[in-house]
Write a protein that holds these residues in place. Structure first.
Motif, PDB file in Angstrom:
ATOM      1  N   ARG A 144       0.836  -1.211   0.000  1.00  0.00           N
ATOM      2  CA  ARG A 144       0.000   0.000   0.000  1.00  0.00           C
ATOM      3  C   ARG A 144       0.869   1.258   0.000  1.00  0.00           C
ATOM      4  NH1 ARG A 144      -5.666  -1.335   3.128  1.00  0.00           N
ATOM      5  NH2 ARG A 144      -5.644  -3.581   2.802  1.00  0.00           N
ATOM      6  N   TRP A 145       1.976   1.213   0.723  1.00  0.00           N
ATOM      7  CA  TRP A 145       2.915   2.334   0.719  1.00  0.00           C
ATOM      8  C   TRP A 145       3.486   2.539  -0.689  1.00  0.00           C
ATOM      9  CZ3 TRP A 145       3.888   6.518   3.213  1.00  0.00           C
ATOM     10  CH2 TRP A 145       5.145   7.117   3.232  1.00  0.00           C
ATOM     11  N   ALA A 146       3.829   1.447  -1.343  1.00  0.00           N
ATOM     12  CA  ALA A 146       4.345   1.529  -2.718  1.00  0.00           C
ATOM     13  C   ALA A 146       3.278   2.063  -3.671  1.00  0.00           C
ATOM     14  CB  ALA A 146       4.834   0.152  -3.176  1.00  0.00           C
ATOM     15  N   CYS A 147       2.026   1.663  -3.474  1.00  0.00           N
ATOM     16  CA  CYS A 147       0.929   2.183  -4.300  1.00  0.00           C
ATOM     17  C   CYS A 147       0.819   3.704  -4.164  1.00  0.00           C
ATOM     18  CB  CYS A 147      -0.395   1.533  -3.896  1.00  0.00           C
ATOM     19  SG  CYS A 147      -0.596  -0.179  -4.471  1.00  0.00           S
ATOM     20  N   LEU A 148       0.995   4.197  -2.950  1.00  0.00           N
ATOM     21  CA  LEU A 148       0.882   5.633  -2.703  1.00  0.00           C
ATOM     22  C   LEU A 148       1.992   6.416  -3.400  1.00  0.00           C
ATOM     23  CD1 LEU A 148      -0.486   7.983  -1.115  1.00  0.00           C
ATOM     24  CD2 LEU A 148       1.084   7.461   0.770  1.00  0.00           C
ATOM     25  N   LEU A 149       3.191   5.839  -3.461  1.00  0.00           N
ATOM     26  CA  LEU A 149       4.362   6.592  -3.931  1.00  0.00           C
ATOM     27  C   LEU A 149       4.795   6.259  -5.354  1.00  0.00           C
ATOM     28  CD1 LEU A 149       6.688   6.468  -0.754  1.00  0.00           C
ATOM     29  CD2 LEU A 149       4.789   8.015  -1.253  1.00  0.00           C
TER      30      LEU A 149
END
Length: 410
Positions: free
Chosen positions: A251-256
């Protein structure tokens, strides 16, 4: 002799019980007691800043008031004494729906209208003291992400206070550890995109994650991105990540993953050539500022740099696949490779009208990775190859295996 104090169930346990949701943990407030009395009653002290105790695995805090004495989340002076009333303790809480209590008979004590706000699906601050704690901006946005599916929204007057906090500079006083705790929890809520949207609505996103805020208003080619706006696309990708129940690093990777698009010169819009490489520096900056855990940092960087490789997987030459697999370290990090594929799929499906589209690239890369992994090193060792020679021969054989795989799939 019976105890002279009273205990009340408070906070999230009361809120969720009234909403008919599962209660995860129960917190209690003790009114009319001193630390010495609770110690005599067998409570175990755990609090450093104010009197908190554990009994039977549950947390009991002495009723207390608080006064602003400095900047940031920790800038408060607490006062706990037997004279502090339940109402005085509840008024220092953030939202009315978190400022209710249950007494020993199960009766609801609701001095600030929490039940009405539950019915009206409103996240409303209890008192003007809300604006004294910058962490509450993040907390309210997180609650909005948790309860969005029930129709909850932030009350306009509370959003106004959140804007006031965001523009005051107080958010900069938050430690990375406190911010990350709220951000990471919010990303794991059922609607993490609501968390980002609420932060943006009150100006906090520009303060905390300016690189993400910069994506809003940046257009993309309509043929590939019917939603056009890059910020909207990121929200949609987060929606898919939640739908697929992806873990926090994903999810962090999706955000960035698309931060590079916020760096494209306006004259080049809506195209974003090279946004993958441009975004690496921005992702590193966010990772460092938020002190994200290493697994979150690594996956975000890989997804930023290589997500378009994944989208073009069926066109990639064997040599390019070898480089991609080496960067992803598929031979030792199979689980991270799977997370990478899931982020790329969320990126592909996080587009208006494409939410349930097929993503054959993921299975294609899984098969290619398996073909590369199956190349045996033992025959090369038996030929006496070592060092650089061994590495070169192994890479050549993997390239051939990938060429065979590609030919068989076409």
């Amino acid at each position: 002799m019976p105890p002279t104090y009273s205990t009340y169930l408070v906070g999230g346990a009361v809120r969720d019980q009234l909403l008919g949701r599962k209660v995860i943990e129960r917190d209690w407030v003790v009114v009319g007691a001193t630390p010495e009395i609770l110690l005599q009653e067998g409570f175990q002290p755990v609090g450093q800043d104010f009197p908190v105790f554990i009994k039977n695995g549950e947390e009991y805090a002495l009723a207390r008031t608080e006064r602003k004495s400095g900047q940031g989340y920790g800038g408060f002076t607490f006062h706990a004494s037997p004279e502090v009333t339940l109402e005085e303790d509840l008024i220092r809480r953030d939202l009315t729906i978190n400022a209710m209590a249950l007494d020993s008979d199960g009766s609801v004590i609701d001095p600030y209208g929490g039940q009405q706000d539950l019915q009206q699906r409103l996240l409303r601050h209890v008192s003007p003291a809300f604006a004294e704690d910058p962490l509450r901006v993040l907390r309210v946005a997180r609650f909005a992400a948790r309860y969005a599916e029930l129709g909850f929204q932030v009350a306009p007057e509370t959003l106004a206070l959140m804007r006031q906090l965001s523009s005051s500079g107080e958010l900069q006083a938050l430690t990375p550890e406190r911010s990350w705790k709220e951000i990471s929890r919010a990303l794991m809520e059922p609607n993490p995109e609501v968390f980002i949207q609420v932060l943006r609505d009150c100006g906090a996103l520009a303060e905390l994650l300016p690189e993400v805020d910069a994506l809003f208003g940046v257009p993309q080619p309509p043929a590939h991105h019917p939603e056009i706006d890059t910020g909207v696309h990121v929200l949609q990708v987060l929606q898919i990540a939640a739908r697929e129940q992806l873990p926090l690093p994903a999810r962090w990777a999706c955000l960035l993953h698309d931060l590079g698009k916020g760096l494209t010169p306006e004259q080049d819009w809506p195209k974003h050539h090279g946004h993958e490489q441009k975004g690496i520096k921005a992702v590193k900056a966010v990772n460092q500022r938020c002190k994200a855990p290493r697994d979150c940092q690594d996956l975000a960087l890989l997804c930023c740099e290589y997500h378009t490789h994944c989208h073009r997987a069926l066109e990639l030459r064997p040599q390019t696949l070898i480089k991609l697999f080496k960067a992803l370290d598929i031979y030792r990090r199979a689980e991270r490779f799977e997370l990478f594929l899931s982020v790329c799929q969320a990126d592909a499906q996080g587009r208006t009208g494409r939410e349930h589209s097929d993503y054959p690239q993921a299975n294609y890369l899984r098969g290619a990775a398996q073909a590369a992994r199956e190349v045996a090193i033992q025959p090369l060792l038996e030929r006496g190859l070592t060092g650089a020679e061994l590495g070169k021969a192994l890479e050549q054989q993997r390239q051939q295996a990938l060429a065979d795989y590609k030919a068989a799939r076409n």
